[in-house]
Scaffold this active site. Structure first.
Site, PDB file in Angstrom:
ATOM      1  N   ASP A  63      39.114  13.313 -18.321  1.00 28.75           N
ATOM      2  CA  ASP A  63      37.925  12.962 -19.105  1.00 28.75           C
ATOM      3  C   ASP A  63      37.551  11.505 -18.861  1.00 28.75           C
ATOM      4  O   ASP A  63      38.397  10.695 -18.459  1.00 28.75           O
ATOM      5  CB  ASP A  63      38.214  13.142 -20.604  1.00 28.75           C
ATOM      6  CG  ASP A  63      38.471  14.598 -20.965  1.00 28.75           C
ATOM      7  OD1 ASP A  63      38.057  15.487 -20.195  1.00 28.75           O
ATOM      8  OD2 ASP A  63      39.108  14.825 -22.013  1.00 28.75           O
TER       9      ASP A  63
HETATM   10  N1  URA Z   1      43.453  16.880 -21.579  1.00 21.36           N
HETATM   11  C1  URA Z   1      42.377  16.272 -22.134  1.00 21.36           C
HETATM   12  O1  URA Z   1      42.046  16.529 -23.287  1.00 21.36           O
HETATM   13  N2  URA Z   1      41.712  15.376 -21.409  1.00 21.36           N
HETATM   14  C2  URA Z   1      42.058  15.026 -20.140  1.00 21.36           C
HETATM   15  O2  URA Z   1      41.402  14.183 -19.542  1.00 21.36           O
HETATM   16  C3  URA Z   1      43.165  15.671 -19.580  1.00 21.36           C
HETATM   17  C4  URA Z   1      43.853  16.601 -20.318  1.00 21.36           C
END
Ligand code: URA
Length: 233
Positions: A102
């Site tokens: 993310d």
């Molecule tokens: N889980 C999440 O919530 N975000 C990420 O970036 C990776 C795994």
């Protein structure tokens, strides 16, 4: 490909630097001094030398990036800076991130142009471990830990698979999962009544984030690291 592009990809210099080197007669193609930066070369079969040194073309490249916050895991984006742009302008055009983190997640991201390796690392059938360091809103309670270890309902058709959890200190813990669903860790924490405040990936498929790297920095994988990943798949 163009000769100047080849030299750039081989990290001889920037486009303008390599053009200067060509003008200075420092580059030969099959024994003949090159004069045209736009000359087409066959990267795997032509013998291209810089200052007399033969340049061996590598088909595949592998980078470990310490992804910082605020950067998107994409090759191109109209609004945000991308992880690929962090490698600089003198890069191969076919590099992409293996999976996504993310925008607000930091940590280990593998970048490569090896589609087969990426496909295998992301395949659910391969059960590749991904370990994240989580800073949660509250210290993880024993029942929350147990629920994560048993597999929680995150609102999809199937529950998240059991995770491995190691509590570190206070609100911090390590969690290892083998899936890569959208916002998975955030949804897993939400499912147990807690919340992710900070998320950092520290390992992926046996590859560990190099502690020497600062956010935004990257390095090439060593031959041993590439070998270790491939043989674990
Ligand atoms: N889980 C999440 O919530 N975000 C990420 O970036 C990776 C795994």
């Amino acid at each position: 490909m163009r000769l100047d592009k080849f030299l750039c990809e081989m990290k001889i210099g920037t486009r303008s630097q390599v053009k200067t080197y060509i003008r200075q007669g420092l580059v030969t193609v099959n024994g003949t001094t090159a004069s045209d930066a736009g000359q087409k070369v066959a990267e795997t079969s032509d013998r291209i030398c810089f200052r007399g040194q033969n340049l061996q073309y590598c088909r595949y490249v592998y980078y470990m990036l310490y992804k910082p916050k605020g950067v998107v895991s994409a090759t191109q984006d109209n609004r945000d800076k991308t992880v690929v742009s962090l490698l600089g302008s003198c890069q191969r055009e076919d590099i992409f991130p293996v999976g996504r983190l993310d925008k607000d997640t930091t940590g280990l991201l593998l970048l490569t142009n090896d589609g087969d390796l990426a496909h295998q690392m992301l395949s659910p059938k391969k059960h590749v471990d991904k370990t994240y360091q989580v800073t949660a809103l509250y210290p993880l309670r024993e029942d929350e830990k147990r629920a994560l270890e048993e597999g929680v309902d995150i609102g999809d058709a199937k529950s998240a698979l059991p995770a491995r959890v190691e509590v570190l200190k206070g609100e911090k813990f390590l969690i290892t999962i083998q899936e890569g669903r959208f916002h998975q860790i955030k949804r897993m924490l939400q499912a147990v009544g807690n919340q992710v405040m900070e998320l950092k990936r520290v390992s992926f498929g046996g590859l560990h984030l190099d502690e020497e790297l600062q956010p935004g920095e990257y390095r090439e994988l060593t031959a041993e690291e590439v070998y270790a990943i491939k043989s674990s798949l």
